[in-house]
Motif scaffolding. Structure first.
Motif, short mmCIF file in Angstrom:
data_model
loop_
_atom_site.label_atom_id
_atom_site.label_comp_id
_atom_site.label_asym_id
_atom_site.label_seq_id
_atom_site.Cartn_x
_atom_site.Cartn_y
_atom_site.Cartn_z
N TYR A 1 39.29 47.42 44.38
CA TYR A 1 39.71 48.89 43.57
C TYR A 1 39.30 49.34 42.33
O TYR A 1 38.65 48.51 41.97
CB TYR A 1 41.85 48.74 43.52
N GLN B 1 39.93 51.67 38.78
CA GLN B 1 40.72 52.03 38.25
C GLN B 1 39.62 52.79 36.64
O GLN B 1 39.32 52.00 36.35
CB GLN B 1 42.04 51.42 37.38
N LEU C 1 39.02 45.99 40.03
CA LEU C 1 40.16 45.46 40.34
C LEU C 1 40.27 44.88 41.47
O LEU C 1 39.91 45.66 42.48
CB LEU C 1 41.17 46.10 39.58
N PRO D 1 50.08 41.98 47.48
CA PRO D 1 49.24 41.62 46.64
C PRO D 1 48.95 41.17 45.48
O PRO D 1 49.46 41.93 44.87
CB PRO D 1 47.60 42.96 47.21
N PHE D 2 48.15 40.73 44.88
CA PHE D 2 48.14 39.63 43.30
C PHE D 2 46.42 40.12 42.73
O PHE D 2 45.61 40.48 43.69
CB PHE D 2 48.44 38.65 43.43
N PHE D 3 46.64 41.12 42.06
CA PHE D 3 45.66 41.62 41.14
C PHE D 3 44.85 40.43 40.61
O PHE D 3 45.70 39.61 39.43
CB PHE D 3 45.90 43.00 40.29
N GLY D 4 43.53 40.59 40.67
CA GLY D 4 43.05 39.53 39.10
C GLY D 4 43.00 40.11 37.68
O GLY D 4 43.91 41.55 37.80
N PRO D 5 42.23 40.25 36.70
CA PRO D 5 42.08 40.53 35.59
C PRO D 5 41.10 41.96 34.84
O PRO D 5 41.65 42.66 34.21
CB PRO D 5 42.20 39.94 34.01
#
Lengths: 114, 114
Positions: free
Chosen positions: A35, A37, A91, A103-107
């Protein structure tokens, strides 16, 4: 356990250069998402990988953007001939669809194109 | 087309007060619903999700959300807000029929006053 990791955390580049952004998903997660942002655009879907299926590239904004996922794990997002409008936070997220994990996102990677 | 609406751009609540963040969706399939929180300069943290079953779901940090199919809503609640809850909150919708990619709302910025 370890979460999603992304590198680099920050990237400054000059207009026209190519950049590569890396994502290491959670081990065992079969699905991987990218993604973008940015201010005024919110969270935009770019591309989705699920197992060995063909990726869903419907969110890639132009043919300057591409992504690959090697061995069903690490993914690289490549932006060729960067433009100032590519400046954003990129992201990555991963999930295990079968179990509903994530889903888990990274930094994220903050990309600045000068 | 799939869409997610978070009607409130900013919300300010007093510490200790209750909180409700609104989320409405338009989706042509059975949705999966998510709430994420993002602190400044950080990635997205998954608070809770709804896949099926009990329409009231509990999440981390004392948050809960209720899926109301008749109202196409998935509002996030917390009975007593702490100053550390100040952040931006995103509602997201996905579905197997659309390849599990998530569509995000524009976000709601929560301010907590002491």
């Amino acid at each position: 356990g370890a979460g999603v990791s992304q590198s680099p955390s920050n990237k400054v580049t000059e207009k026209g250069k190519d950049v590569e952004l890396r994502c290491d998903p959670i081990s065992g997660h079969t699905a991987l998402y990218w993604y973008r942002q940015s201010l005024g655009q919110g969270l935009e879907f770019l591309i989705y990988f699920q197992g060995n299926s063909a990726p869903d590239k419907s969110g890639l904004p132009s043919d300057r953007f591409s992504a690959e996922r090697t061995g069903g794990s690490v993914s690289t997002l490549t932006i060729q001939r960067t433009q100032q409008e590519d400046s954003a936070v990129y992201l990555c997220a991963s999930s295990l669809v079968a179990s509903g994990d994530g889903p888990f996102f990274g930094p994220g990677t903050r990309l600045t194109v000068l | 087309a799939q869409s997610v609406t978070q009607p409130d751009i900013h919300i300010t609540v007093s510490e200790g007060a209750s909180l409700e963040l609104r989320c409405n969706y338009s989706y042509g399939a059975t949705p999966y619903l998510f709430w994420y929180v993002q602190s400044p300069g950080q990635g997205l943290q998954l608070l809770l999700k709804y896949f099926s079953g009990d329409t009231l779901v509990q999440g981390i940090k004392g948050f809960e959300a209720e899926f109301k199919r008749s109202q196409s809503s998935f509002n996030l609640r917390k009975p007593s807000v702490h100053w550390s809850d100040a952040a931006e909150y995103f509602c997201a919708v996905g579905a197997l029929e659309y390849g599990n990619k998530l569509v995000f709302g524009a976000g709601t910025i929560l301010r907590v006053k002491s």
